[in-house]
Design an enzyme around this catalytic site. Sequence first.
Site, PDB file in Angstrom:
ATOM      1  N   SER A 281     -25.248  -0.366 -92.162  1.00 33.69           N
ATOM      2  CA  SER A 281     -23.876  -0.151 -91.702  1.00 33.69           C
ATOM      3  C   SER A 281     -23.843   1.001 -90.708  1.00 33.69           C
ATOM      4  CB  SER A 281     -22.967   0.178 -92.887  1.00 33.69           C
ATOM      5  OG  SER A 281     -23.229   1.497 -93.326  1.00 33.69           O
ATOM      6  N   LYS A 282     -22.718   1.103 -90.035  1.00 32.04           N
ATOM      7  CA  LYS A 282     -22.554   2.174 -89.069  1.00 32.04           C
ATOM      8  C   LYS A 282     -22.637   3.541 -89.764  1.00 32.04           C
ATOM      9  CE  LYS A 282     -18.954   3.812 -86.063  1.00 32.04           C
ATOM     10  NZ  LYS A 282     -19.605   5.098 -85.849  1.00 32.04           N
TER      11      LYS A 282
END
Length: 505
Positions: A262-263
Amino acid sequence: MAERKVRVRFAPSPTGALHIGGVRTALYNYLFARQHGGDLIFRIEDTDSNRFVPGAEEYILESFKWLGIEFDEGVSFGGEYGPYRQSERREIYKKYVGGLLKSGKAYIAFDTPDELNAKREEVSNFQYDASTRMQMRNSLSLSPKEVDGLLAEGKQYVVRFKIEPNEDIHVNDLIRGEVVINSSILDDKVLYKSADELPTYHLANIVDDHLMEISHVIRGEEWLPSAPLHVLLYRAFGWEDSMPAFAHLPLLLKPEGNGKLSKRDGDRLGFPVFPLEWHDPKTGEVSSGYREAGYLPEAVINFLALLGWNPGNDQEIMSMDELIKLFSLAHCSKSGAKFDYKKGIWFNHEYIMMKPDEEIAKLFLPILGEHGVEAPFDKVVTVVGMMKNRVSFVYELWDACSFFFIAPTEYDEKTVKKRWKEDSASCMAELMEVLEDISDFSIENQEKVVMDWIAAKGYHTGNIMNAFRLALVGEGKGPHMFDISWVLGKEETLARVKRAIDVLK
Ligand code: GLU
């Protein structure tokens, strides 16, 4: 049957920055298309107007330009199968939705969002399907007259796919083999909404893959659950014979621990998850990108290529041309690929080493400029050649070798304490005389003359060299001493030694 021409597509929805996993999907499609002399199509799937983000399409195109992934057809590239932006294909979809309604493979449903919510509260795990559809307000449960009445009133509706229950659906996946699921777990998916006169992803995706003669659908694992529905849609249209082959790529996993990359992982560990820096037009948030972080596009490509695929041996460094030759879906893994961002840094170092010094020097020039340095290109090339083995990013060259361009004005205190001895000033003064007399200031000749002088005087080589380094660099780092003095030249070398004597004596 004649071998089918390979036609693959990358079909992003313009909902924001392109995630690095999407870049890998596009790369694998590109490699596959090139290897088979096929076509790669760029299609924009923008039928969900609520999620549209301005600038996203341009961002995606710029990312691929930077990375060297080239398309043959599609939005901004043209081609025979256009338009390639789904919002410009409304009429086409309408026609195909009409066909499904006519053949009884789909039906019209009038249930309002409120009605659907009420039903979901009433029945836990409610699913709109064969077992429940007759309790709902649709063209199967209502009389034709009622349906016509509602349509005449202009009531909004959706078109739902009528899925027959209790049937095993087989999806042949080139990476995963045969995947079987039972149709009863599927709901009657919405294919079209009268409100915006647009189809949903599923319908538009299938119609376009068919009309654009797509031969292989290579996409992320997150789309695997949609594949059975897609198989049923091909069948409902009578297109099973030209159905593309599926290949669902493994997920990109967090660098550590479990789960999807994920970011937030990137923010936490300090690596980008986007190809280019992204300025979110809604929140104003700026997210880092590989380009701006100093990665070379070739390194990013090589790194991504190996996240979920390997050439069958331990070869790691591969150019785009080699990847095109070696890539195969059969060597893609089923299980997720850990996003080892440190490996990406390693690749960047390797590519800096492999590239000609001139090319790295060109990238280094603007960084020198930012520091107010204007230097002859030849000198920059030489310095880069001497120093690039020490860095993973071009910008790191500045810290590693600024002393080649700017004379030290201060001398590192610790180094002075350790390396500048009582007799250093007088030794350096002598060294100045020795250097002054050298007419051939080449590395080899300087070294010979200075070493002979040290030996003749019985000096300690280390002491002399350490003081000399401190004078030229300002601290105890740097490459071979005479490499430095050679690059600086005689005049600058003497000036720096003199200055050190003046300041430190
Ligand atoms: N529009 C989908 C996406 O954003 C495409 C999925 C597919 O390739 O079928 O990824």
